[in-house]
Design a protein around this motif. Structure first.
Motif, PDB file in Angstrom:
ATOM      1  N   LEU A 816     -40.632 -10.594   8.675  1.00  0.00           N
ATOM      2  CA  LEU A 816     -40.522 -11.019  10.010  1.00  0.00           C
ATOM      3  C   LEU A 816     -40.490  -9.639  10.668  1.00  0.00           C
ATOM      4  O   LEU A 816     -39.408  -8.946  10.532  1.00  0.00           O
ATOM      5  N   VAL A 817     -41.244  -9.587  11.992  1.00  0.00           N
ATOM      6  CA  VAL A 817     -41.114  -8.409  12.710  1.00  0.00           C
ATOM      7  C   VAL A 817     -40.570  -8.837  14.156  1.00  0.00           C
ATOM      8  O   VAL A 817     -41.023  -9.812  14.678  1.00  0.00           O
ATOM      9  N   GLU A 818     -39.506  -8.034  14.723  1.00  0.00           N
ATOM     10  CA  GLU A 818     -38.892  -8.341  15.732  1.00  0.00           C
ATOM     11  C   GLU A 818     -39.340  -7.091  16.733  1.00  0.00           C
ATOM     12  O   GLU A 818     -38.987  -6.171  16.438  1.00  0.00           O
ATOM     13  N   SER A 819     -39.331  -7.780  17.952  1.00  0.00           N
ATOM     14  CA  SER A 819     -39.731  -6.302  19.165  1.00  0.00           C
ATOM     15  C   SER A 819     -38.504  -6.367  19.944  1.00  0.00           C
ATOM     16  O   SER A 819     -37.570  -7.194  20.163  1.00  0.00           O
ATOM     17  N   GLN A 820     -38.592  -5.172  20.420  1.00  0.00           N
ATOM     18  CA  GLN A 820     -37.516  -4.666  21.265  1.00  0.00           C
ATOM     19  C   GLN A 820     -37.648  -5.680  22.611  1.00  0.00           C
ATOM     20  O   GLN A 820     -36.563  -5.740  23.322  1.00  0.00           O
ATOM     21  N   SER A 880     -51.263  -3.318  33.691  1.00  0.00           N
ATOM     22  CA  SER A 880     -51.700  -3.340  32.314  1.00  0.00           C
ATOM     23  C   SER A 880     -50.268  -3.429  31.580  1.00  0.00           C
ATOM     24  O   SER A 880     -49.444  -3.078  32.136  1.00  0.00           O
ATOM     25  N   ILE A 881     -50.510  -3.443  30.396  1.00  0.00           N
ATOM     26  CA  ILE A 881     -49.278  -3.879  29.323  1.00  0.00           C
ATOM     27  C   ILE A 881     -49.705  -2.958  28.263  1.00  0.00           C
ATOM     28  O   ILE A 881     -50.555  -2.621  27.645  1.00  0.00           O
ATOM     29  N   SER A 882     -48.407  -2.542  27.971  1.00  0.00           N
ATOM     30  CA  SER A 882     -48.433  -1.382  26.848  1.00  0.00           C
ATOM     31  C   SER A 882     -48.663  -2.338  25.197  1.00  0.00           C
ATOM     32  O   SER A 882     -48.117  -3.218  25.008  1.00  0.00           O
ATOM     33  N   ILE A 883     -49.781  -1.538  24.848  1.00  0.00           N
ATOM     34  CA  ILE A 883     -50.018  -2.381  23.477  1.00  0.00           C
ATOM     35  C   ILE A 883     -49.487  -1.837  22.247  1.00  0.00           C
ATOM     36  O   ILE A 883     -49.783  -2.301  20.886  1.00  0.00           O
ATOM     37  N   ALA A 884     -48.318  -1.170  22.446  1.00  0.00           N
ATOM     38  CA  ALA A 884     -47.182  -0.804  21.311  1.00  0.00           C
ATOM     39  C   ALA A 884     -45.847  -1.106  21.743  1.00  0.00           C
ATOM     40  O   ALA A 884     -45.580  -1.105  22.972  1.00  0.00           O
ATOM     41  N   SER A 885     -45.063  -1.198  20.686  1.00  0.00           N
ATOM     42  CA  SER A 885     -43.678  -1.567  21.122  1.00  0.00           C
ATOM     43  C   SER A 885     -42.707  -0.959  20.079  1.00  0.00           C
ATOM     44  O   SER A 885     -43.212  -0.586  18.935  1.00  0.00           O
ATOM     45  N   ARG A 886     -41.491  -0.885  20.329  1.00  0.00           N
ATOM     46  CA  ARG A 886     -40.545  -0.522  19.109  1.00  0.00           C
ATOM     47  C   ARG A 886     -40.051  -1.830  18.654  1.00  0.00           C
ATOM     48  O   ARG A 886     -39.791  -2.947  18.967  1.00  0.00           O
ATOM     49  N   VAL A 887     -40.038  -1.685  17.207  1.00  0.00           N
ATOM     50  CA  VAL A 887     -39.919  -3.226  16.494  1.00  0.00           C
ATOM     51  C   VAL A 887     -38.922  -2.587  15.449  1.00  0.00           C
ATOM     52  O   VAL A 887     -38.546  -1.612  14.854  1.00  0.00           O
ATOM     53  N   LYS A 888     -38.599  -3.835  14.609  1.00  0.00           N
ATOM     54  CA  LYS A 888     -37.799  -3.548  13.483  1.00  0.00           C
ATOM     55  C   LYS A 888     -38.268  -4.830  12.316  1.00  0.00           C
ATOM     56  O   LYS A 888     -38.807  -5.707  12.696  1.00  0.00           O
ATOM     57  N   ILE A 889     -38.355  -4.711  11.122  1.00  0.00           N
ATOM     58  CA  ILE A 889     -38.724  -5.584  10.061  1.00  0.00           C
ATOM     59  C   ILE A 889     -37.842  -5.748   8.863  1.00  0.00           C
ATOM     60  O   ILE A 889     -37.064  -4.998   8.572  1.00  0.00           O
ATOM     61  N   ARG A 890     -37.887  -7.086   8.557  1.00  0.00           N
ATOM     62  CA  ARG A 890     -37.222  -7.563   7.401  1.00  0.00           C
ATOM     63  C   ARG A 890     -38.058  -8.519   6.554  1.00  0.00           C
ATOM     64  O   ARG A 890     -38.779  -9.216   7.106  1.00  0.00           O
ATOM     65  N   LYS A 891     -37.459  -8.773   5.450  1.00  0.00           N
ATOM     66  CA  LYS A 891     -38.034 -10.060   4.834  1.00  0.00           C
ATOM     67  C   LYS A 891     -37.830 -11.251   5.226  1.00  0.00           C
ATOM     68  O   LYS A 891     -36.993 -11.627   5.863  1.00  0.00           O
ATOM     69  N   ALA A 892     -38.901 -12.170   5.191  1.00  0.00           N
ATOM     70  CA  ALA A 892     -38.595 -13.308   5.602  1.00  0.00           C
ATOM     71  C   ALA A 892     -37.936 -14.207   4.926  1.00  0.00           C
ATOM     72  O   ALA A 892     -37.892 -14.126   3.723  1.00  0.00           O
ATOM     73  N   GLU A 893     -37.212 -15.103   5.395  1.00  0.00           N
ATOM     74  CA  GLU A 893     -36.137 -15.719   4.785  1.00  0.00           C
ATOM     75  C   GLU A 893     -36.932 -17.337   4.302  1.00  0.00           C
ATOM     76  O   GLU A 893     -37.773 -17.603   4.808  1.00  0.00           O
TER      77      GLU A 893
END
Length: 893
Positions: A816-820, A880-893
């Motif tokens: 699961l990837v979560e965005s800022q 326009s929209i930024s096509i990059a963001s800061r994220v964090k990642i973890r294993k999906a439950e």
């Protein structure tokens, strides 16, 4: 399920048999078994090859041939005589039989019977006759127009570029509504700088003469597997020895032929500024004659950043170093001063060149290393190599025409132009090129559309600045007349999608005093193609009536009240210019012409062509004169024998026939000729291919005075009406600061230091079978097989080995990837060294949610939900929209 049914006839049964054969053959892409089926039932096989052209990517340049056996399309091959692809085919073109015979296509007109709308709501479709479906649409449109034409909004996206006709671009002019939106614009901000410097919608790299190419977030054709000129041109350039330096968080195909500099997302502007610093403050290398004669860098600038103008003539002035006086830019000069500070009529001034130098005085490679993650040593080395390869002062003769020769290019693209400060990044990247004279000349960035350059104050502009500002000021009147958002995002090339959708939901918030009653989206699926899906749901649920011409029952279609099923790409009657857009090689630089196609088989289902429908709608609404005049203007028919009569009614075939005859001029080749031959080409004079030859007396606006003045008018208008841009209330100084004439670095949500736990960046890119989701590619099982089984950049989320080890992840893990910004995305990871340690890589995107699509379309990750187009997040200047963001990642439950 009504929309998936159709009346079974002997003809459709045979087509169904062909589809079964296709499924059995899989990626073989040939349906020879269908010929046997047809022959057994109808006697000896009747076989023919039909000339056509491809329509499944944004650069629809390739010629094709379709094998038809007893009325069934059974095979596709490249047209070996076509100058673009020369017989080659990419997976997208070769798989079009699956689009044609896709069982998930919209087959018959339908209307909604369930008034509730939502992504997870069954519309309860009812099949209806085509004429009944049209009548419902026409009646709703007549009611809307009787009330207020502004209450109708048109919306198109990349899927509609398959039409490549006049009416997606001219629809609002024809129909008399100011409201349109584009789901394709916000994530593709690559047009402002090319229009500013090359007066072209998209620039291209003359790789046929280039020796040193730096790509900055730009795909040159190999990653997307273009079968036409771009890939061939790049291959030829590499064989010739062109060096390629790829500056990108992801190691792409082009990098495998050169050097990869993994850059941190959002650092592209810093990289460019550091290159200018090295050129001007360390190497002292620049093309002095080019800058003096072909740019506005000798213009004198006041302390307020405006041009210093002659009080008597109003013209910008330059300094004559030979005579020691300031003169109008168009006067006779003994020696134009490029550098220096002076006093003119008691006013201190300095050249624009000095302003550029001062703006990058502190942006050293060491400074940029902290912003980009690229070592100062590499930045300095690459800049030095670039300067040496520029061959400043050299010339080249091509077909008897002598021009400056600058075989270098820093080519910015979507990957850099759509991160924070992206529009400015592209401009500054082009500034690097212009400092060494590498723009509009052999070996550099050149135009595509063969423009006529407008000149004001001696400077080329896409549109004269005074005219632009007059129109802009006239449009900034509260309440606003339209919902495009261009009043605040003053340099937006396209409508601001967030504003358009937001204004549908809450008009007053965006200074509008009416609602949208009828929405017509085509080729537009903002639920997938853009961010903030919830906003789209709110907007689409609020509009009383939505209709479309659709190929597939995608997420957008789920909100429609009436759907007219649309021809597939193979079935459409279309034309498209023959010209290479992204890159040009020696054999493709001068090629021009026209492609033509029409359906090689009888239309498989009860479908319509978008252009024919728009024409019928316009005539029904009494807007035939506007339709005919606009069509004549778009196709260049005005003043010719082929101009449309405003009082008559035409078919689209008649329009195309006139265009083709007008284009081929004295030859007068119409549809009958093109039906047999497929395409017509000619060779452009070499002078038409380079801006240097046709730019005339106009100078390049390296000092971006235009944007400075537009920003000042924005500020004046906001203060006049006492308004602030929604989302930037109390932050308008940040908005105005983006309208700068010189390079300036601004910290942003990607680059600012933070300890919020979002310690990775997400980035994405195109892959060969999926270019912008065009032509039903997401739903094409053959292309899905290519993506998932044969592409290294499949549908997995790429993570660097070091980042994976630190988080306990391995290839195949579900994550699961979560965005800022609050968005989330799920997927499967692949561990690879082809991505920066602090980045997650997403090849293209997937993850459709419509249950009416092939289940294969639901696989993959919907990348765009990690981004944000909310007010206060998108780029203020361009929308326009930024096509990059800061994220964090973890294993999906």
């Amino acid at each position: 399920m009504g929309m998936l049914s159709t009346t079974s006839t002997r003809r459709t049964f045979l087509k169904g048999a062909a589809l079964s054969a296709a499924a059995a053959l899989g990626a073989g892409l040939t349906l020879d078994g269908a010929a046997t089926l047809a022959e057994a039932d109808e006697g000896p096989a009747q076989e023919k090859w039909v000339k056509t052209f491809c329509g499944t990517c944004i650069f629809t340049n390739c010629g094709m041939e379709v094998k038809v056996v007893n009325g069934v399309a059974t095979e596709i091959r490249g047209n070996k005589d076509h100058p673009a692809n020369q017989g080659t085919m990419c997976p997208r073109g070769a798989a079009q039989l699956m689009n044609l015979y896709d069982p998930y296509r919209c087959k018959v007109p339908v209307k909604r019977t369930n008034p509730e709308k939502g992504l997870d709501v069954d519309p309860q479709w009812q099949e209806i006759p085509l004429e009944e479906a049209k009548e419902i649409i026409f009646t709703k449109m007549e009611e809307c127009y009787a009330k207020d034409p502004r209450r109708h909004m048109f919306m198109y996206g990349f899927g509609d570029t398959l039409h490549e006709g006049p009416y997606q671009k001219t629809y609002t002019a024809i129909m008399g509504t100011p409201n349109y939106a584009m789901s394709c614009g916000p994530l593709c901000e690559v047009h402002h700088a090319p229009q500013l410097f090359n007066n072209t919608f998209i620039d291209r790299v003359d790789v046929g003469h280039c020796n040193y190419l730096i790509t900055l977030g730009r795909n040159m054709g190999a990653s997307a597997a273009f079968a036409s000129g771009p890939s061939r041109a790049m291959a030829d350039a590499w064989k010739r020895g062109m060096k390629t330096v790829v500056v990108d968080p992801h190691c792409n195909v082009e990098a495998s032929h050169g050097e990869w500099l993994p850059i941190r997302p959002g650092g592209d502007m810093a990289f460019c500024m550091a290159m200018i610093n090295v050129l001007l403050h360390e190497l002292n290398v620049y093309d002095g004659p080019y800058l003096r004669e072909r740019t506005n860098l000798p213009y004198l600038i006041q302390e307020d950043q405006d041009y210093y103008r002659n009080p008597e003539t109003g013209k910008p002035m330059m300094w004559d170093a030979a005579e020691g006086v300031a003169k109008d830019y168009d006067a006779e000069f003994g020696e134009v001063a490029l550098e220096g500070a002076y006093t003119v009529n008691g006013t201190p001034v300095e050249t624009a060149f000095e302003k550029i130098k001062a703006s990058v005085k502190d942006t050293t490679p060491e400074w940029a290393e902290g912003k980009t993650g690229i070592s100062a040593e590499d930045i300095r080395r690459v800049t030095t190599e670039f300067a040496e390869a520029a061959q400043i002062g050299s010339t080249i003769v091509i077909d008897g025409v002598e021009m400056p020769y600058r075989p270098v290019c820093l080519a910015a693209g979507r990957g850099s132009a759509n991160t924070m400060q992206g529009q400015r990044t592209y401009i500054v990247a082009d500034t690097v090129n212009m400092l060494v004279g590498a723009l509009g000349v052999p070996g550099s960035l050149i135009h595509v559309e063969h423009p006529k350059f407008e000149v004001e104050d001696g400077v080329i502009l896409p549109e004269k600045l005074t005219t632009y500002l007059e129109k802009y000021d006239a449009g900034f009147t509260i309440p606003f007349n339209d919902m495009t958002g261009k009043q605040f995002s003053a340099l937006a090339r396209f409508p601001v999608l967030t504003t358009a959708m937001g204004a549908i939901v809450d008009p007053a918030k965006y200074f509008v005093d009416y609602d949208i009653d009828v929405l017509f989206p085509i080729g537009s699926n903002g639920f997938m193609a853009d961010t903030d899906r919830d906003l789209f749901v709110q907007a689409y649920k609020k509009v009383p009536f939505i209709f479309t011409t659709g190929l597939l029952m995608d997420e957008c279609s789920l909100f429609c009240d009436v759907i007219l099923p649309e021809h597939s790409s193979l079935e459409r009657q279309q034309i498209h210019p023959i010209e290479e857009i992204m890159t040009a090689g020696v054999d493709s630089l001068r090629v021009g012409g026209v492609n033509y196609k029409e359906s090689p088989v009888e239309h498989v289902y009860d479908t319509v062509q978008f252009e024919e429908f728009v024409m019928e709608l316009a005539y029904r609404l009494g807007r035939g004169p506007q339709l005919n005049m606009t069509t004549s203007g778009f196709f260049g028919l005005m003043g010719t024998p082929y101009q449309l009569d405003p009082t008559k009614r035409y078919t689209y075939a008649e329009v195309l026939d006139r265009y083709l005859k007008a284009t081929t001029k004295d030859d007068g080749k119409g549809i009958d000729w093109f039906r047999e031959n497929g395409f017509w080409t000619f060779e452009r004079p070499v002078e038409d291919c380079y801006d240097y030859c046709i730019q005339g007396a106009g100078r390049l606006p390296v000092y971006d005075h235009r944007d400075l003045m537009v920003g000042r008018h924005l500020k004046a208008n906001c203060e006049k009406w006492g308004v602030e841009q929604p989302g930037w209330e109390g932050r308008m100084d940040e908005v105005y600061a983006e309208y700068t004439p010189v390079p300036e670095w601004h910290e942003n949500s990607l680059t600012a230091s933070t300890d919020d736990g979002f310690d990775l960046y997400c980035v994405n890119w195109k892959i060969s079978p999926r270019i912008l989701g065009l032509g039903g590619a997401d739903n094409n099982v053959w292309l899905r097989e290519v993506v998932e089984n044969h592409e290294f950049d499949d549908l997995c989320i790429q993570i660097n080995p070091l980042a994976a080890e630190a988080r306990g992840l391995k290839t195949g893990d579900k994550v699961l990837v979560e965005s800022q910004f609050g968005g989330t995305a799920e997927g499967v990871v692949k561990v690879t060294g082809l991505i920066r340690e602090d980045c997650l890589g997403f090849p293209a995107q997937g993850g459709h949610v419509s249950k009416f699509l092939n289940p294969a379309a639901q696989r993959g990750t919907n990348y765009n939900q990690l981004l944000s187009a909310k007010d206060g997040d998108y780029f203020t200047v361009s929308g326009s929209i930024s096509i990059a963001s800061r994220v964090k990642i973890r294993k999906a439950e």
